[in-house]
Enzyme design. Structure first.
Site, PDB file in Angstrom:
ATOM      1  N   HIS A  50      45.488  66.551  16.987  1.00 57.22           N
ATOM      2  CA  HIS A  50      46.917  66.810  17.492  1.00 57.22           C
ATOM      3  C   HIS A  50      47.184  68.318  17.198  1.00 57.22           C
ATOM      4  CE1 HIS A  50      48.155  66.660  13.215  1.00 57.22           C
ATOM      5  NE2 HIS A  50      47.611  65.297  13.165  1.00 57.22           N
ATOM      6  N   GLU A  51      48.537  68.926  17.548  1.00 61.28           N
ATOM      7  CA  GLU A  51      48.687  70.234  17.475  1.00 61.28           C
ATOM      8  C   GLU A  51      48.610  70.634  16.034  1.00 61.28           C
ATOM      9  OE1 GLU A  51      48.694  72.448  19.650  1.00 61.28           O
ATOM     10  OE2 GLU A  51      48.279  70.586  21.241  1.00 61.28           O
ATOM     11  N   GLY A  52      48.683  69.797  15.054  1.00 55.25           N
ATOM     12  CA  GLY A  52      48.760  70.206  13.701  1.00 55.25           C
ATOM     13  C   GLY A  52      47.229  70.681  13.429  1.00 55.25           C
ATOM     14  N   HIS A  53      46.149  69.738  13.949  1.00 54.74           N
ATOM     15  CA  HIS A  53      44.808  70.178  13.562  1.00 54.74           C
ATOM     16  C   HIS A  53      44.725  71.490  14.346  1.00 54.74           C
ATOM     17  CE1 HIS A  53      44.418  65.594  13.363  1.00 54.74           C
ATOM     18  NE2 HIS A  53      43.883  66.158  12.156  1.00 54.74           N
ATOM     19  N   GLN A 112      37.376  57.117   1.706  1.00 54.62           N
ATOM     20  CA  GLN A 112      38.718  57.536   1.374  1.00 54.62           C
ATOM     21  C   GLN A 112      39.951  56.440   1.613  1.00 54.62           C
ATOM     22  OE1 GLN A 112      38.633  61.509   3.698  1.00 54.62           O
ATOM     23  NE2 GLN A 112      40.566  60.939   3.855  1.00 54.62           N
ATOM     24  N   ASP A 136      49.497  66.906   3.964  1.00 52.73           N
ATOM     25  CA  ASP A 136      48.543  66.380   2.918  1.00 52.73           C
ATOM     26  C   ASP A 136      48.611  67.386   1.711  1.00 52.73           C
ATOM     27  OD1 ASP A 136      47.580  63.825   4.238  1.00 52.73           O
ATOM     28  OD2 ASP A 136      47.015  65.500   5.651  1.00 52.73           O
ATOM     29  N   SER A 193      50.968  63.532  12.919  1.00 51.95           N
ATOM     30  CA  SER A 193      50.133  62.802  12.140  1.00 51.95           C
ATOM     31  C   SER A 193      49.151  62.017  13.131  1.00 51.95           C
ATOM     32  CB  SER A 193      50.583  61.935  11.164  1.00 51.95           C
ATOM     33  OG  SER A 193      49.837  60.747  10.590  1.00 51.95           O
ATOM     34  N   SER A 194      47.950  61.573  12.987  1.00 57.74           N
ATOM     35  CA  SER A 194      47.182  60.961  13.731  1.00 57.74           C
ATOM     36  C   SER A 194      47.766  59.331  13.655  1.00 57.74           C
ATOM     37  CB  SER A 194      45.894  60.962  13.323  1.00 57.74           C
ATOM     38  OG  SER A 194      45.508  62.326  13.335  1.00 57.74           O
ATOM     39  N   ARG A 195      48.414  59.274  12.699  1.00 60.07           N
ATOM     40  CA  ARG A 195      48.950  57.887  12.427  1.00 60.07           C
ATOM     41  C   ARG A 195      50.334  57.726  12.922  1.00 60.07           C
ATOM     42  NH1 ARG A 195      46.220  58.307   7.144  1.00 60.07           N
ATOM     43  NH2 ARG A 195      44.524  56.529   6.914  1.00 60.07           N
TER      44      ARG A 195
HETATM   45  O1  PAF Z   1      42.743  65.353   6.053  1.00 57.23           O
HETATM   46  C1  PAF Z   1      41.949  64.887   6.485  1.00 57.23           C
HETATM   47  O2  PAF Z   1      41.723  64.500   7.814  1.00 57.23           O
HETATM   48  C2  PAF Z   1      40.813  64.185   5.517  1.00 57.23           C
HETATM   49  O3  PAF Z   1      41.463  63.766   4.486  1.00 57.23           O
HETATM   50  C3  PAF Z   1      39.691  65.209   5.655  1.00 57.23           C
HETATM   51  C4  PAF Z   1      40.259  66.626   4.594  1.00 57.23           C
HETATM   52  C5  PAF Z   1      39.154  65.559   6.685  1.00 57.23           C
HETATM   53  C6  PAF Z   1      38.591  64.556   4.549  1.00 57.23           C
HETATM   54  O4  PAF Z   1      38.008  63.235   5.052  1.00 57.23           O
END
Ligand code: PAF
Length: 281
Positions: free
Chosen positions: A34-37, A61, A150, A185-187
Protein backbone atom coordinates in the site's frame (compact mmCIF):
# COMPACT_ATOMS: atom_id res chain seq x y z
CA UNK A 1 13.11 -5.01 -12.67
CA UNK A 2 14.68 -8.29 -11.66
CA UNK A 3 12.61 -10.86 -9.70
CA UNK A 4 14.81 -13.31 -7.83
CA UNK A 5 13.27 -16.23 -5.97
CA UNK A 6 16.22 -17.75 -4.15
CA UNK A 7 18.93 -16.71 -1.72
CA UNK A 8 21.90 -17.92 -3.76
CA UNK A 9 21.10 -15.87 -6.87
CA UNK A 10 20.18 -12.83 -4.77
CA UNK A 11 23.51 -12.91 -2.94
CA UNK A 12 25.40 -13.29 -6.23
CA UNK A 13 23.57 -10.33 -7.77
CA UNK A 14 24.12 -8.13 -4.69
CA UNK A 15 27.82 -9.06 -4.70
CA UNK A 16 28.05 -8.06 -8.36
CA UNK A 17 26.29 -4.73 -7.72
CA UNK A 18 28.39 -3.92 -4.66
CA UNK A 19 31.54 -4.82 -6.60
CA UNK A 20 30.47 -2.24 -9.16
CA UNK A 21 30.29 0.35 -6.35
CA UNK A 22 26.49 0.53 -6.15
CA UNK A 23 24.74 1.48 -2.92
CA UNK A 24 21.89 -0.81 -1.87
CA UNK A 25 18.63 0.30 -0.28
CA UNK A 26 16.33 -2.37 1.06
CA UNK A 27 12.63 -2.40 1.92
CA UNK A 28 11.54 -5.57 3.75
CA UNK A 29 7.83 -6.31 3.30
CA UNK A 30 5.29 -9.10 3.58
CA UNK A 31 3.66 -7.92 0.34
CA UNK A 32 0.09 -6.73 -0.34
CA UNK A 33 1.67 -3.33 -0.72
CA UNK A 34 0.00 0.00 0.00
CA UNK A 35 1.04 3.64 -0.05
CA UNK A 36 2.82 3.20 3.29
CA UNK A 37 5.18 0.63 1.73
CA UNK A 38 5.52 2.75 -1.39
CA UNK A 39 6.69 5.76 0.65
CA UNK A 40 9.58 3.54 1.84
CA UNK A 41 10.32 2.35 -1.70
CA UNK A 42 10.25 5.91 -3.06
CA UNK A 43 12.63 7.06 -0.33
CA UNK A 44 14.99 4.17 -1.03
CA UNK A 45 14.93 4.82 -4.79
CA UNK A 46 15.79 8.47 -4.13
CA UNK A 47 18.71 7.65 -1.78
CA UNK A 48 20.35 4.54 -3.28
CA UNK A 49 21.68 3.26 -6.61
CA UNK A 50 19.74 0.02 -6.25
CA UNK A 51 16.51 -0.71 -4.34
CA UNK A 52 15.70 -4.27 -3.32
CA UNK A 53 12.23 -5.05 -1.97
CA UNK A 54 11.69 -8.36 -0.23
CA UNK A 55 8.24 -9.93 -0.28
CA UNK A 56 8.00 -12.74 2.24
CA UNK A 57 5.13 -13.58 4.58
CA UNK A 58 7.35 -14.70 7.42
CA UNK A 59 5.72 -17.68 9.21
CA UNK A 60 7.87 -17.42 12.34
CA UNK A 61 6.40 -14.04 13.35
CA UNK A 62 2.82 -15.38 13.41
CA UNK A 63 1.41 -17.08 16.50
CA UNK A 64 -0.49 -20.40 16.22
CA UNK A 65 -3.92 -18.70 16.23
CA UNK A 66 -2.98 -15.77 14.02
CA UNK A 67 -3.71 -14.97 10.38
CA UNK A 68 -0.72 -16.56 8.57
CA UNK A 69 -2.91 -18.48 6.09
CA UNK A 70 -5.40 -15.64 5.62
CA UNK A 71 -2.74 -12.90 5.33
CA UNK A 72 -3.56 -11.04 2.09
CA UNK A 73 -1.29 -11.74 -0.89
CA UNK A 74 -1.23 -10.36 -4.46
CA UNK A 75 2.17 -10.75 -6.05
CA UNK A 76 1.17 -9.49 -9.54
CA UNK A 77 -0.21 -6.27 -8.13
CA UNK A 78 2.86 -5.80 -5.90
CA UNK A 79 5.20 -6.41 -8.86
CA UNK A 80 3.41 -3.79 -11.00
CA UNK A 81 3.49 -1.21 -8.20
CA UNK A 82 7.20 -1.80 -7.58
CA UNK A 83 8.03 -1.70 -11.27
CA UNK A 84 6.26 1.65 -11.61
CA UNK A 85 8.07 3.04 -8.55
CA UNK A 86 11.49 2.18 -10.00
CA UNK A 87 12.49 -0.65 -7.64
CA UNK A 88 15.32 -2.72 -9.13
CA UNK A 89 15.00 -6.16 -7.52
CA UNK A 90 12.19 -8.10 -5.85
CA UNK A 91 13.46 -10.83 -3.54
CA UNK A 92 10.60 -13.35 -3.38
CA UNK A 93 11.86 -16.45 -1.59
CA UNK A 94 9.99 -19.58 -0.53
CA UNK A 95 9.63 -20.48 3.17
CA UNK A 96 11.85 -23.56 2.69
CA UNK A 97 14.62 -21.48 1.14
CA UNK A 98 14.53 -19.19 4.19
CA UNK A 99 13.95 -21.92 6.80
CA UNK A 100 15.34 -25.22 5.45
CA UNK A 101 14.83 -28.43 7.42
CA UNK A 102 18.11 -28.10 9.34
CA UNK A 103 17.40 -24.50 10.42
CA UNK A 104 18.40 -23.81 14.07
CA UNK A 105 18.96 -20.12 14.79
CA UNK A 106 16.75 -17.46 16.43
CA UNK A 107 17.67 -13.89 17.27
CA UNK A 108 16.03 -12.87 20.53
CA UNK A 109 16.12 -9.39 22.08
CA UNK A 110 15.23 -8.67 25.69
CA UNK A 111 13.86 -5.40 27.15
CA UNK A 112 12.46 -3.68 24.11
CA UNK A 113 10.46 -6.81 23.17
CA UNK A 114 8.93 -7.34 26.62
CA UNK A 115 5.95 -4.98 26.40
CA UNK A 116 3.11 -4.21 23.95
CA UNK A 117 3.07 -6.66 21.00
CA UNK A 118 5.86 -8.63 22.67
CA UNK A 119 3.41 -9.44 25.49
CA UNK A 120 0.30 -10.02 23.44
CA UNK A 121 2.05 -11.90 20.59
CA UNK A 122 4.60 -14.18 22.31
CA UNK A 123 7.52 -15.00 20.01
CA UNK A 124 6.47 -12.42 17.42
CA UNK A 125 9.60 -10.30 17.71
CA UNK A 126 11.89 -13.35 17.71
CA UNK A 127 10.44 -14.06 14.28
CA UNK A 128 10.83 -10.44 13.17
CA UNK A 129 14.42 -9.94 14.36
CA UNK A 130 15.47 -13.30 12.93
CA UNK A 131 14.02 -12.70 9.46
CA UNK A 132 15.29 -9.12 9.33
CA UNK A 133 18.78 -10.27 10.36
CA UNK A 134 18.66 -12.93 7.63
CA UNK A 135 17.46 -10.40 5.05
CA UNK A 136 20.28 -8.04 6.03
CA UNK A 137 22.80 -10.89 5.62
CA UNK A 138 21.38 -11.84 2.22
CA UNK A 139 21.16 -8.31 0.84
CA UNK A 140 23.93 -6.43 2.68
CA UNK A 141 22.01 -3.17 2.36
CA UNK A 142 23.60 0.20 3.09
CA UNK A 143 20.19 1.48 4.19
CA UNK A 144 16.98 -0.27 5.22
CA UNK A 145 13.59 1.43 5.44
CA UNK A 146 10.80 0.62 7.90
CA UNK A 147 7.46 2.29 8.64
CA UNK A 148 6.77 3.83 12.05
CA UNK A 149 3.32 2.29 12.34
CA UNK A 150 5.14 -0.74 13.75
CA UNK A 151 6.90 1.57 16.21
CA UNK A 152 8.06 -1.21 18.54
CA UNK A 153 9.36 -3.25 15.58
CA UNK A 154 11.43 -0.27 14.49
CA UNK A 155 12.99 0.02 17.97
CA UNK A 156 13.65 -3.75 18.03
CA UNK A 157 15.47 -3.57 14.69
CA UNK A 158 17.45 -0.47 15.66
CA UNK A 159 18.50 -2.21 18.90
CA UNK A 160 19.54 -5.38 17.04
CA UNK A 161 21.62 -3.39 14.53
CA UNK A 162 23.31 -1.47 17.36
CA UNK A 163 23.95 -4.53 19.55
CA UNK A 164 25.20 -6.78 16.74
CA UNK A 165 27.30 -4.03 15.09
CA UNK A 166 25.51 -4.46 11.78
CA UNK A 167 26.64 -2.21 8.94
CA UNK A 168 23.25 -0.89 7.92
CA UNK A 169 21.53 2.42 8.51
CA UNK A 170 17.96 1.83 9.70
CA UNK A 171 15.62 4.57 8.54
CA UNK A 172 12.17 4.96 10.13
CA UNK A 173 9.57 6.65 7.95
CA UNK A 174 6.37 8.44 9.02
CA UNK A 175 3.02 6.63 9.20
CA UNK A 176 0.95 7.11 6.06
CA UNK A 177 -2.77 7.64 6.76
CA UNK A 178 -6.02 7.71 4.83
CA UNK A 179 -7.65 11.17 4.62
CA UNK A 180 -9.85 10.22 7.61
CA UNK A 181 -6.81 9.34 9.78
CA UNK A 182 -6.78 5.52 9.50
CA UNK A 183 -3.18 4.30 9.39
CA UNK A 184 -2.53 2.27 6.23
CA UNK A 185 -2.09 -1.45 6.86
CA UNK A 186 -2.36 -4.58 4.73
CA UNK A 187 -4.75 -5.86 7.41
CA UNK A 188 -7.24 -3.01 6.81
CA UNK A 189 -8.65 -5.30 4.12
CA UNK A 190 -10.28 -7.30 6.96
CA UNK A 191 -12.39 -4.26 8.01
CA UNK A 192 -16.07 -4.31 7.10
CA UNK A 193 -17.61 -0.97 5.98
CA UNK A 194 -19.59 -0.71 9.20
CA UNK A 195 -16.37 -1.16 11.25
CA UNK A 196 -14.61 1.82 9.73
CA UNK A 197 -15.90 4.31 12.35
CA UNK A 198 -14.65 2.06 15.14
CA UNK A 199 -11.28 1.72 13.41
CA UNK A 200 -10.94 5.49 13.43
CA UNK A 201 -11.19 5.54 17.23
CA UNK A 202 -7.45 4.70 17.38
CA UNK A 203 -6.26 7.83 15.58
CA UNK A 204 -9.04 9.95 17.12
CA UNK A 205 -7.76 9.05 20.58
CA UNK A 206 -4.61 11.09 19.81
CA UNK A 207 -6.65 14.32 20.06
CA UNK A 208 -8.00 13.18 23.41
CA UNK A 209 -4.48 12.59 24.75
CA UNK A 210 -3.31 15.88 23.26
CA UNK A 211 -5.99 17.81 25.16
CA UNK A 212 -5.42 15.88 28.42
CA UNK A 213 -1.70 16.70 28.26
CA UNK A 214 -2.50 20.32 27.42
CA UNK A 215 -4.74 20.48 30.52
CA UNK A 216 -1.78 19.34 32.63
CA UNK A 217 -2.63 15.64 33.13
CA UNK A 218 0.60 13.70 33.82
CA UNK A 219 -0.78 10.47 35.27
CA UNK A 220 -0.22 7.86 32.53
CA UNK A 221 -2.77 5.46 34.03
CA UNK A 222 -5.50 8.13 34.04
CA UNK A 223 -4.78 8.97 30.39
CA UNK A 224 -4.67 5.29 29.45
CA UNK A 225 -8.04 4.58 31.10
CA UNK A 226 -9.69 7.52 29.31
CA UNK A 227 -8.36 6.28 25.96
CA UNK A 228 -9.60 2.73 26.66
CA UNK A 229 -13.07 4.06 27.61
CA UNK A 230 -13.13 6.19 24.47
CA UNK A 231 -12.21 3.26 22.21
CA UNK A 232 -14.64 0.88 23.91
CA UNK A 233 -17.44 3.44 23.41
CA UNK A 234 -17.27 2.35 19.72
CA UNK A 235 -19.02 -0.91 18.70
CA UNK A 236 -16.95 -4.01 17.79
CA UNK A 237 -13.78 -2.81 19.53
CA UNK A 238 -11.69 -4.91 21.88
CA UNK A 239 -8.58 -3.21 23.28
CA UNK A 240 -5.51 -5.44 23.32
CA UNK A 241 -3.35 -2.71 24.83
CA UNK A 242 -3.14 1.03 25.27
CA UNK A 243 0.15 2.13 26.79
CA UNK A 244 2.18 5.29 27.21
CA UNK A 245 5.76 4.14 26.75
CA UNK A 246 9.32 5.40 26.78
CA UNK A 247 10.21 6.14 23.12
CA UNK A 248 13.31 3.90 23.06
CA UNK A 249 12.96 1.43 25.94
CA UNK A 250 9.25 0.78 25.20
CA UNK A 251 8.68 0.46 28.95
CA UNK A 252 5.28 1.61 30.27
CA UNK A 253 5.31 4.96 32.07
CA UNK A 254 3.53 5.85 35.29
CA UNK A 255 4.14 9.57 35.13
CA UNK A 256 4.72 11.72 32.09
CA UNK A 257 7.90 13.71 32.56
CA UNK A 258 9.26 13.77 29.02
CA UNK A 259 8.54 12.64 25.47
CA UNK A 260 6.47 9.48 25.21
CA UNK A 261 4.77 7.29 22.65
CA UNK A 262 1.11 6.39 22.89
CA UNK A 263 0.89 2.85 21.49
CA UNK A 264 -2.38 1.05 20.78
CA UNK A 265 -3.50 -2.36 19.56
CA UNK A 266 -7.22 -2.87 19.14
CA UNK A 267 -9.27 -5.62 17.59
CA UNK A 268 -11.99 -4.19 15.39
CA UNK A 269 -14.06 -7.12 14.20
CA UNK A 270 -11.54 -9.53 12.61
CA UNK A 271 -8.82 -6.91 12.16
CA UNK A 272 -6.14 -6.37 14.79
CA UNK A 273 -5.08 -2.76 14.27
CA UNK A 274 -2.04 -1.03 15.72
CA UNK A 275 -1.26 2.66 15.75
CA UNK A 276 0.89 5.09 17.71
CA UNK A 277 1.81 8.71 18.16
CA UNK A 278 4.99 10.31 19.46
CA UNK A 279 4.22 13.12 21.92
CA UNK A 280 6.83 15.79 22.56
CA UNK A 281 6.55 17.34 26.02
O1 PAF B 1 6.74 -5.05 8.93
C1 PAF B 1 6.67 -6.10 8.25
O2 PAF B 1 6.01 -6.16 7.20
C2 PAF B 1 7.42 -7.34 8.74
O3 PAF B 1 7.39 -7.45 10.11
C3 PAF B 1 8.87 -7.41 8.20
C4 PAF B 1 9.72 -6.28 8.72
C5 PAF B 1 8.85 -7.40 6.67
C6 PAF B 1 9.50 -8.73 8.66
O4 PAF B 1 8.82 -9.83 8.18
Amino acid sequence: MNIIENIKDTKAEIKRLKGAGKSIGMVPTMGFLHEGHMSLVNKSVSENDVTVVSIFVNPTQFGPNEDLEAYPRDFDRDRDMLNKAGADIIFFPTPTDIYPENYLTTIKLTGVTENLCGLSRPGHFDGVSTIVCKLFNIMSPDRAYFGSKDYQQLQVIKSMVRDLNMDVEVIGMPIIREADGLALSSRNVYLKDEERGAALSLSKSFNLVESLIKDGERDAKAIRNKVIDFIHSHANTNVDYVELVHPEMISSLETIDGDFVLALAVKVGKARLIDNKYFTI
